[in-house]
Design an enzyme around this catalytic site. Structure first.
Site, PDB file in Angstrom:
ATOM      1  N   SER A  94       4.328 -11.107  32.947  1.00 20.11           N
ATOM      2  CA  SER A  94       4.957 -11.144  34.286  1.00 20.11           C
ATOM      3  C   SER A  94       5.864  -9.952  34.582  1.00 20.11           C
ATOM      4  O   SER A  94       6.311  -9.797  35.714  1.00 20.11           O
ATOM      5  CB  SER A  94       5.786 -12.428  34.407  1.00 20.11           C
ATOM      6  OG  SER A  94       6.611 -12.560  33.253  1.00 20.11           O
ATOM      7  N   PHE A  97       9.820  -8.700  30.584  1.00 23.61           N
ATOM      8  CA  PHE A  97      10.009  -8.144  29.236  1.00 23.61           C
ATOM      9  C   PHE A  97       9.786  -6.639  29.231  1.00 23.61           C
ATOM     10  O   PHE A  97      10.558  -5.871  28.669  1.00 23.61           O
ATOM     11  CB  PHE A  97       9.036  -8.800  28.258  1.00 23.61           C
ATOM     12  CG  PHE A  97       9.171  -8.298  26.850  1.00 23.61           C
ATOM     13  CD1 PHE A  97       8.362  -7.264  26.389  1.00 23.61           C
ATOM     14  CD2 PHE A  97      10.125  -8.827  26.001  1.00 23.61           C
ATOM     15  CE1 PHE A  97       8.487  -6.784  25.097  1.00 23.61           C
ATOM     16  CE2 PHE A  97      10.257  -8.359  24.696  1.00 23.61           C
ATOM     17  CZ  PHE A  97       9.438  -7.328  24.248  1.00 23.61           C
ATOM     18  N   ASP A 147      10.504 -14.147  33.699  1.00 22.78           N
ATOM     19  CA  ASP A 147      11.589 -14.634  32.846  1.00 22.78           C
ATOM     20  C   ASP A 147      12.461 -13.486  32.375  1.00 22.78           C
ATOM     21  O   ASP A 147      12.142 -12.315  32.575  1.00 22.78           O
ATOM     22  CB  ASP A 147      10.999 -15.372  31.633  1.00 22.78           C
ATOM     23  CG  ASP A 147      10.164 -14.454  30.738  1.00 22.78           C
ATOM     24  OD1 ASP A 147       9.605 -13.456  31.266  1.00 22.78           O
ATOM     25  OD2 ASP A 147      10.084 -14.716  29.530  1.00 22.78           O
ATOM     26  N   GLN A 190      12.367 -20.223  26.412  1.00 26.04           N
ATOM     27  CA  GLN A 190      13.354 -19.290  25.916  1.00 26.04           C
ATOM     28  C   GLN A 190      14.386 -20.061  25.077  1.00 26.04           C
ATOM     29  O   GLN A 190      14.171 -21.248  24.760  1.00 26.04           O
ATOM     30  CB  GLN A 190      14.039 -18.547  27.081  1.00 26.04           C
ATOM     31  CG  GLN A 190      13.125 -17.562  27.812  1.00 26.04           C
ATOM     32  CD  GLN A 190      12.732 -16.350  26.969  1.00 26.04           C
ATOM     33  OE1 GLN A 190      13.315 -16.064  25.910  1.00 26.04           O
ATOM     34  NE2 GLN A 190      11.702 -15.635  27.423  1.00 26.04           N
ATOM     35  N   GLY A 217      10.855 -14.829  23.894  1.00 28.19           N
ATOM     36  CA  GLY A 217      12.138 -14.582  23.260  1.00 28.19           C
ATOM     37  C   GLY A 217      12.074 -14.314  21.768  1.00 28.19           C
ATOM     38  O   GLY A 217      13.097 -14.227  21.095  1.00 28.19           O
ATOM     39  N   CYS A 307     -17.817  -4.582  10.731  1.00 30.44           N
ATOM     40  CA  CYS A 307     -17.606  -3.794  11.964  1.00 30.44           C
ATOM     41  C   CYS A 307     -18.324  -2.455  11.835  1.00 30.44           C
ATOM     42  O   CYS A 307     -18.633  -2.000  10.723  1.00 30.44           O
ATOM     43  CB  CYS A 307     -16.108  -3.596  12.198  1.00 30.44           C
ATOM     44  SG  CYS A 307     -15.387  -2.232  11.283  1.00 30.44           S
ATOM     45  N   HIS A 336     -12.099  -1.308  14.211  1.00 32.65           N
ATOM     46  CA  HIS A 336     -11.987  -2.076  12.956  1.00 32.65           C
ATOM     47  C   HIS A 336     -10.837  -3.068  13.028  1.00 32.65           C
ATOM     48  O   HIS A 336     -10.963  -4.245  12.699  1.00 32.65           O
ATOM     49  CB  HIS A 336     -11.778  -1.154  11.748  1.00 32.65           C
ATOM     50  CG  HIS A 336     -11.325  -1.938  10.544  1.00 32.65           C
ATOM     51  ND1 HIS A 336     -12.196  -2.661   9.756  1.00 32.65           N
ATOM     52  CD2 HIS A 336     -10.081  -2.173  10.051  1.00 32.65           C
ATOM     53  CE1 HIS A 336     -11.510  -3.298   8.826  1.00 32.65           C
ATOM     54  NE2 HIS A 336     -10.228  -3.023   8.979  1.00 32.65           N
TER      55      HIS A 336
HETATM   56  C1  6MM Z   1       7.514  -3.085  23.971  1.00 36.40           C
HETATM   57  C2  6MM Z   1       6.395  -3.291  22.984  1.00 36.40           C
HETATM   58  C3  6MM Z   1       5.181  -2.423  23.200  1.00 36.40           C
HETATM   59  O1  6MM Z   1       5.941  -4.628  23.057  1.00 36.40           O
HETATM   60  C4  6MM Z   1       5.870  -5.170  21.733  1.00 36.40           C
HETATM   61  C5  6MM Z   1       6.502  -4.124  20.833  1.00 36.40           C
HETATM   62  O2  6MM Z   1       6.898  -3.065  21.638  1.00 36.40           O
HETATM   63  C6  6MM Z   1       7.695  -4.813  20.234  1.00 36.40           C
HETATM   64  C7  6MM Z   1       8.932  -3.975  20.136  1.00 36.40           C
HETATM   65  O3  6MM Z   1       9.397  -4.226  18.807  1.00 36.40           O
HETATM   66  C8  6MM Z   1       8.518  -5.079  18.105  1.00 36.40           C
HETATM   67  C9  6MM Z   1       9.217  -6.416  17.879  1.00 36.40           C
HETATM   68  C10 6MM Z   1       8.058  -4.402  16.821  1.00 36.40           C
HETATM   69  O4  6MM Z   1       7.372  -5.246  18.948  1.00 36.40           O
HETATM   70  O5  6MM Z   1       7.953  -5.939  21.046  1.00 36.40           O
HETATM   71  C11 6MM Z   1       6.770  -6.347  21.708  1.00 36.40           C
HETATM   72  C12 6MM Z   1       6.186  -7.528  20.989  1.00 36.40           C
HETATM   73  N1  6MM Z   1       7.121  -8.648  21.108  1.00 36.40           N
HETATM   74  C13 6MM Z   1       7.212  -9.354  22.247  1.00 36.40           C
HETATM   75  N2  6MM Z   1       6.443  -9.166  23.339  1.00 36.40           N
HETATM   76  C14 6MM Z   1       6.914 -10.055  24.264  1.00 36.40           C
HETATM   77  C15 6MM Z   1       6.555 -10.276  25.592  1.00 36.40           C
HETATM   78  C16 6MM Z   1       7.278 -11.229  26.355  1.00 36.40           C
HETATM   79  N3  6MM Z   1       6.950 -11.418  27.682  1.00 36.40           N
HETATM   80  C17 6MM Z   1       7.673 -12.275  28.422  1.00 36.40           C
HETATM   81  N4  6MM Z   1       7.367 -12.444  29.743  1.00 36.40           N
HETATM   82  N5  6MM Z   1       8.704 -12.997  27.904  1.00 36.40           N
HETATM   83  C18 6MM Z   1       9.060 -12.884  26.594  1.00 36.40           C
HETATM   84  O6  6MM Z   1      10.016 -13.568  26.167  1.00 36.40           O
HETATM   85  C19 6MM Z   1       8.333 -11.958  25.766  1.00 36.40           C
HETATM   86  C20 6MM Z   1       8.669 -11.752  24.420  1.00 36.40           C
HETATM   87  C21 6MM Z   1       7.964 -10.799  23.683  1.00 36.40           C
HETATM   88  N6  6MM Z   1       8.104 -10.359  22.414  1.00 36.40           N
END
Ligand code: 6MM
Length: 373
Positions: A94, A97, A147, A190, A217, A307, A336
């Site tokens: 959405s 994040f 959110d 959350q 979260g 693969c 892969h």
């Molecule tokens: C920004 C990017 C590319 O997304 C990856 C990766 O970096 C990274 C940056 O640090 C790590 C932890 C290693 O992974 O965090 C992202 C993967 N964790 C994650 N994605 C989410 C997406 C989400 N979307 C919404 N709407 N609400 C959420 O609460 C939410 C929580 C999330 N937690």
């Protein structure tokens, strides 16, 4: 095309669940992994190749697509499926994040988020209403609520504030959602790593009522132990008859541990991003193709992998492509990694069906401890 959005719980083994989600663009067998197609492409992959890995659903991002090429433009061109030539289901995040993790200056108010694009510095607003409308314009089969995901660690008061705001935004997102046969909207739980806040968030979301529920979260740097302990008290209070989606997860062992705790759906940039940074994921652990030890190695990445990369190319060749920064290297390693992730999910689906999930977990970890990759 199916006529109604529904989730079938086909079987369980302990807390692990085997299911199937039915959407307008087809069915998704769960536990399922969604490759990330942020800017309307899974980087370095043709959509046909993504389908060949076994993926049945992709993730798209409201934040990226609203900035470029724009939701109106994609709508006019027939929606995201047609635009990117992917005719299976699509789930779109959405935007909240991504705004917090990618945009420059941003300001959160009760109404929504004002931010500056990380691309051209222009100002944009995202609200529960506009995010939901953008996801409709994209024709997403699964729309995510708007959110606020707080960075962890954070004081409980801050986590609670973000959770309460997200619940108010969830209601506004639901009111803005256009109900159509085969299309669903997921609420996002959350509450950080706080048991009482997570329980309150589930209660507030189920009161509103959604076609599925995500656990947000997490995967924001809290670490696997805290993520698992949070799942231990969150999934048991979530509806059993609706899909559960853990956002942003994760490494192979995160997926196995989360399926064991009752999660059905996942998305993560890891397999595709690693494919572009010369890291291959295998049943024995990860392999860094920048390492000179592969220079003369005629073996494939994984003898047991079916693969195209493992069937036709040696580690020596993959090392060469990596050192010379050849595009084919990115393509083969991404293929892969996505294939391995789908194999892992398929293995877990079968293990749950056969009620041998505990053995699957033991074998999964044993292989990784053998080393010699
Ligand atoms: C920004 C990017 C590319 O997304 C990856 C990766 O970096 C990274 C940056 O640090 C790590 C932890 C290693 O992974 O965090 C992202 C993967 N964790 C994650 N994605 C989410 C997406 C989400 N979307 C919404 N709407 N609400 C959420 O609460 C939410 C929580 C999330 N937690």
């Amino acid at each position: 095309m199916t006529d109604t959005f529904k989730f079938e719980l086909l079987g369980t083994d302990g807390k692990a669940r085997r299911g199937r989600v039915h959407t307008a663009h087809g069915a998704i067998n769960t536990p399922a992994f969604m490759p990330v197609g942020t800017a309307a492409t899974v980087k370095a992959m043709m959509p046909e190749s993504v389908a060949e890995t076994g993926a049945e659903i992709l993730l798209g991002n409201t934040y990226h697509l609203m900035l470029r090429p724009g939701a109106e433009r994609i709508e006019k061109l027939g929606g995201l499926h047609k635009f990117m030539n992917w005719d299976k289901p699509i789930l779109t995040d959405s935007g909240g994040f991504q705004v917090m993790s990618l945009a420059q200056l941003r300001k959160i108010t009760e109404d929504g988020v004002r931010f500056r694009s990380h691309i051209d510095g222009a100002y944009y607003d995202l609200t529960p209403e506009s995010s939901t409308e953008i996801q409709r314009q994209l024709d997403a089969d699964i729309t995510m609520c708007f959110d606020e995901c707080p960075a962890l660690p954070a004081p409980k008061e801050r986590v609670n504030e973000a959770m309460q705001l997200s619940m108010r935004w969830a209601r506004r997102s639901r009111e803005a959602f256009t109900h159509r046969p085969g299309y669903g909207q997921f609420g996002i739980v959350q509450g950080g790593t706080e048991k009482d806040l997570r329980e309150e968030s589930v209660e507030k979301l189920t009161e509103i009522g959604f076609e599925g529920y995500a656990i947000g979260g997490l995967a924001v740097g809290e670490g696997q132990e805290l993520m698992f302990s949070t799942l231990d008290f969150t999934t048991p209070v979530m509806p059993t008859d609706k899909p559960r989606y853990l956002m942003g997860v994760g490494k192979p062992d995160d997926l196995v541990g989360a399926v064991a705790r009752g999660v059905d759906m996942f998305d993560c940039v890891l397999p595709s991003r690693s494919g572009r940074t010369a890291e291959a994921w295998t049943r024995r652990g990860s392999v860094n193709l920048r390492n000179a030890r592969h220079k003369d190695d005629p073996r494939p990445l994984d003898e047991n992998c079916t693969c195209p990369c493992c069937k036709n190319y040696s580690r020596a060749y993959l090392y060469h492509l990596t050192k010379t920064k050849e595009i084919l290297g990115l393509m083969l390693l991404t293929w892969h990694n996505l294939h391995y992730y789908q194999e892992l999910m398929a293995g877990m689906r079968t293990a749950i069906e056969e009620e041998t999930f505990d053995k699957f977990v033991v074998d999964f970890h044993a292989l990784r401890e053998q080393g010699d990759i």
